[in-house]
Write a protein that holds these residues in place. Structure first.
Motif: not given
Lengths: 232, 309
Positions: A155-158, A160-161, A173, A175, A184, A186-187
């Motif tokens: 899953s993506r990060l809790d 996002p950076r 997921e 993708r 920014p 979140g992957w």
């Protein structure tokens, strides 16, 4: 895919409709359908913006000129008229060189732990697939590519950076995609490409568009640096 | 050679009304973060309200004029001065050759707009001069204005000699405590039942990690029901996303076009200009209104301020 008659249109905001379809059970992947529908909707000039995602489309209009009910009527007519046509795939394969490494792959350590895979196994899996464009957007030049092998599912990060390096290659997921410039995101980041996915100076600034096929190719740090120098 | 940048300010860019119609290529709308103040500045000068103008952020620039202009400044009050004389915002004034306009800091609001009687010469991408920093688009080399650089201008037939009537009393005053009107977003139901109330009863603080793309908020962490991340879906200016850590993010004018975190709220379009005025450490509360009221408020605003249309 047959033309679904079960469009669900809702209000996203004062001037944006959201179109979804109730197809989940029959079709797991609706992305190509929505890419085709969004191209069709864009023919009508009253829509200021038609943005296609994998499971929905947003359609924006001027709510000071056009009442919500009149806009909805026009949209319903268009949806009735639409017949799905697959976007032709006659483009050459695009190869994207990636330096997969802990140096640029901020999440490699976490992934090798949680997926019980070595870095090499992650690289082999990620570069083994010819990917299709599932959606275009997020930022200029970003495209959602799929499907990723099941073994790489995370899953993506809790949170996002705040800032990533340009060319960061991420997964989320099923993708994968490349962040064309810093910003920014979140992957989970597994590497970096020196290739430009968006170049405003070119006639067509966008490298990846709907219908193209994409493959990632592992390169070494030396090759990465050489590519960067040659393509300044 | 028309304007010399004596000092750049914190983040000073050229903006207009942005790029419409390219969202499907991932190109954000962009444009001035506070389009109300931006249009007002052009309107006061009798210009086309879409003309490119200078957007200042938190600390404004100092500009030396190499020829005379009419100037209007709107938005956050950065205590503008010409040479050493204080100026009022929301008024037209005239500057002569070698005059220096300096903007300082503001104590409320975040962005100020400087419009000139002549047009700014700048780069366009997809029909807009708006500077979009992440991809280096528009403005001057897609970057903030640099100390020591020069902006060129081109003469326009100026017909704004008469001061334009504006309902100044109806303009929202800037504050450090904002109430943003919202409707429920498509994934409002992803909030757990406690957080569905908390999101309206809590006061959030704008974090330092905020910019034209988004304002990150700090405060009560919202709870999401499990599996609440969605397939990347359309987002826009004013979308309030809630990542898994429970701290909402208000997307701004440079918002990305698709996003995968639950869209719990959508800020009413009438309050978009306020998003551009949020400054780090400001307080924000969300007030729920109906979609119908949101449209009515927008209509009311455009009849009070005809230049918005």
């Amino acid at each position: 895919m047959k033309n679904p008659k079960r469009f669900i249109v809702s209000n996203f905001s004062e001037n944006i409709f959201l179109i979804r379809i109730d197809l989940k059970k029959e079709f797991l992947d609706t992305s190509l359908f929505f890419l085709s529908l969004s191209e069709f909707l864009r023919n009508a000039e009253i829509w200021i913006e038609v943005v296609s995602a994998e499971e929905s489309i947003s359609v924006k209009y001027n709510c000071l000129d056009l009442s919500s009910s009149s806009a909805k009527k026009i949209l319903d007519e268009q949806l009735d008229e639409f017949s799905y046509q697959e976007i032709p795939e006659n483009y050459p394969l695009i190869s994207i060189p990636v330096y997969y490494s802990k140096e640029f792959g901020l999440d490699i350590d976490d992934m090798t732990d949680r997926l019980s895979l070595s870095l090499q196994e992650i690289v082999d899996l990620h570069s083994s697939i010819t990917y299709k464009v599932k959606a275009v957007g997020f930022t200029p030049g970003f495209a959602y590519l799929g499907d990723l092998p099941d073994q790489l599912f995370m899953s993506r990060l809790d949170r996002p950076r705040v800032s990533l390096l340009p060319g960061s290659v991420g997964i989320s997921e099923n993708r994968t995609g490349v962040y064309p410039f810093g910003g920014p995101g979140g992957w989970r980041i597994i590497g970096r490409t020196p290739k430009k996915l968006f170049d405003p100076k070119k006639n067509n600034p966008f490298l990846i568009t709907a219908g193209k096929n994409i493959k990632f190719e592992a390169i070494t740090k030396n090759q990465y640096e050489k590519y960067e120098q040659e393509n300044l | 050679m028309s304007i010399e940048i004596i000092s750049s300010g914190l983040q000073t860019t050229i903006q207009d009304l942005g790029r419409s119609g390219f969202g499907h290529m991932g190109v954000p709308e962009s444009g001035a973060a506070d389009k109300f103040s931006f249009k007002l500045a052009n309107f006061l000068l009798g210009k086309n309200v879409a003309s490119p103008a200078i957007e200042c952020t938190l600390t404004g620039p100092s500009l030396k004029f190499l020829k005379p202009f009419k100037v209007a400044i709107t938005g956050a009050n950065m205590n503008p001065r010409v040479n050493n004389e204080n100026l009022k915002i929301n008024k037209i004034f005239t500057v002569g050759t070698n005059d220096i306009l300096s903007l300082g800091n503001c104590s409320a609001g975040c962005r100020s707009y400087i419009a000139l009687s002549d047009d700014l010469v700048c780069e366009t991408f997809m029909k807009s001069a708006s500077t979009y920093l992440p991809a280096k688009l528009g403005g001057i080399e897609g970057a903030p204005l640099k100390t020591g650089s020069i902006i060129n201008t081109s003469k326009v037939n100026w017909n704004g000699d008469q001061f334009k009537k504006v309902n100044f009393g109806e303009i929202k005053t800037h504050t450090n405590k904002w109430e943003l009107r919202v409707i429920e977003g498509p994934e409002f139901s992803s909030l757990n039942s406690k957080s569905k109330k908390q999101i309206f009863s809590s006061s959030y603080e704008v974090s330092n990690d905020s910019n034209r793309m988004g304002n990150r908020l700090e405060g009560v962490r919202l709870g999401l029901i499990s599996n609440s991340n969605i397939k990347s879906s359309p987002v826009s200016t004013g979308t309030v996303q809630c990542p898994t850590n429970g701290l909402p993010i208000i997307l701004g004018c440079d918002s990305h076009t698709l996003g995968g975190y639950p869209r719990v709220l959508q800020i009413a379009a009438i309050d978009f200009p306020l998003i551009g005025q949020l400054r780090p450490r400001d307080k924000v509360v969300f007030k729920r209104i109906s979609l119908e009221d949101a449209i009515q408020e927008l209509k009311k605003q455009s009849s009070l301020f005809p230049f918005l249309a």
